[in-house]
Enzyme design. Structure first.
Site, mmCIF file in Angstrom:
data_model
loop_
_atom_site.group_PDB
_atom_site.id
_atom_site.type_symbol
_atom_site.label_atom_id
_atom_site.label_comp_id
_atom_site.label_asym_id
_atom_site.label_seq_id
_atom_site.Cartn_x
_atom_site.Cartn_y
_atom_site.Cartn_z
ATOM 1 N N SER A 233 -3.929 5.093 -3.920
ATOM 2 C CA SER A 233 -2.876 5.037 -2.677
ATOM 3 C C SER A 233 -1.934 4.619 -3.075
ATOM 4 C CB SER A 233 -3.637 4.680 -1.606
ATOM 5 O OG SER A 233 -3.097 5.039 -0.210
ATOM 6 N N ASP B 282 -8.828 14.083 2.998
ATOM 7 C CA ASP B 282 -8.034 13.082 3.049
ATOM 8 C C ASP B 282 -7.025 13.020 4.218
ATOM 9 O OD1 ASP B 282 -6.182 10.783 2.643
ATOM 10 O OD2 ASP B 282 -6.600 11.064 0.600
ATOM 11 N N HIS C 175 -10.047 9.815 2.161
ATOM 12 C CA HIS C 175 -9.119 8.752 1.562
ATOM 13 C C HIS C 175 -9.820 7.664 0.851
ATOM 14 C CE1 HIS C 175 -5.050 7.356 0.845
ATOM 15 N NE2 HIS C 175 -5.257 6.296 1.279
#
Length: 248
Positions: free
Chosen positions: A99, A195, A225
């Site tokens: 991320s 996601d 995610h």
């Protein structure tokens, strides 16, 4: 208990390190996450089992490191990562960025390619501060201007996440999409199709933006995610092997 590294900026960075063979693996976590997360610990266990060098750490304002989260910005956390890699590893490393850690790993690979043997991103979120600003309501924008901060609910913590004006403004000097991105090392991008935080079009845009001799994107149907199911964790480890230049 974790060890600690004092950076040139005076920040105390908590880290855990495994000695082993290279190229070493460095895990870079996401926004508000820490080095005790599922992916970091699973990758460390994988590295230990294969005698591979491994490093996980907390950015300042995260986990066990010094500082307040709300005082931090992308540039600070980039400096923390650079300091940790320079001080605590030997030779080019395989960066695994999740991320926001994907954004920071891309910055490291762009600005210090000689330090990076390979790059694995998991739901990379480059320039997410610009996307965040673009989707803010008028009320949120006014709050950001007047108070310097906006609170937003999170699916990952009981309390809302705080986004500061400094976070957004400082990040404009650290953007990925505003200039060329040539990556001479092997790059593997992992992305879940479910996601909701970093949707697939972001990964496709990043893939199109990159140039380099060995860049691939893997989409995992149904992965979200967190990307932390047993199957996803196995894929992360297998991908590290593929860019690592040796079997194990």
């Amino acid at each position: 208990m974790s060890d600690r590294l004092r950076t040139a900026q005076g920040r105390e960075i908590a880290f855990d390190r495994v000695e082993g063979e290279g190229p070493g693996v460095v895990f870079l976590g996401g926004f508000r996450s820490d080095k005790e997360g599922t992916k970091a610990l699973a990758l460390e266990a994988w590295a230990r089992a294969r005698g591979r060098a491994f490093l996980r750490f907390d950015y300042s304002g995260h986990g066990a490191s010094s500082g307040a989260f709300e005082d931090g910005a992308i540039g600070d956390w980039f400096e923390d990562a650079l300091s940790a890699i320079r001080a605590l590893t030997e030779g080019p490393q395989i960066l695994v960025g999740s991320s926001m850690g994907g954004w920071i790993s891309l910055l490291l690979a762009r600005e210090h390619p000689g330090m990076v043997a390979g790059l694995v991103t998991i739901a990379a979120a480059p320039d997410f501060t610009e996307s965040l600003l673009a989707e803010m309501s008028g009320e949120e924008r006014r709050a950001l201007e007047q108070t310097g901060r906006v609170a937003r609910p999170s699916d990952y913590a009981p309390e809302p996440y705080i986004f500061t004006r400094r976070l957004i403004e400082e990040a404009r000097g650290r953007l990925i999409f505003d200039r060329p991105l040539h990556l001479p090392m092997p790059v593997r991008m992992l992305q879940g199709t479910a996601d909701a935080d970093v949707p697939v079009p972001v990964a496709l845009r990043l893939l199109d933006h990159m140039t380099g001799p060995d860049i691939r994107l893997t989409l995992v149907k149904g992965a979200d995610h967190r990307f932390s199911t047993p199957e996803c964790l196995k894929l992360v480890a297998a991908t590290v092997l593929k860019v690592g230049g040796r079997a194990g």
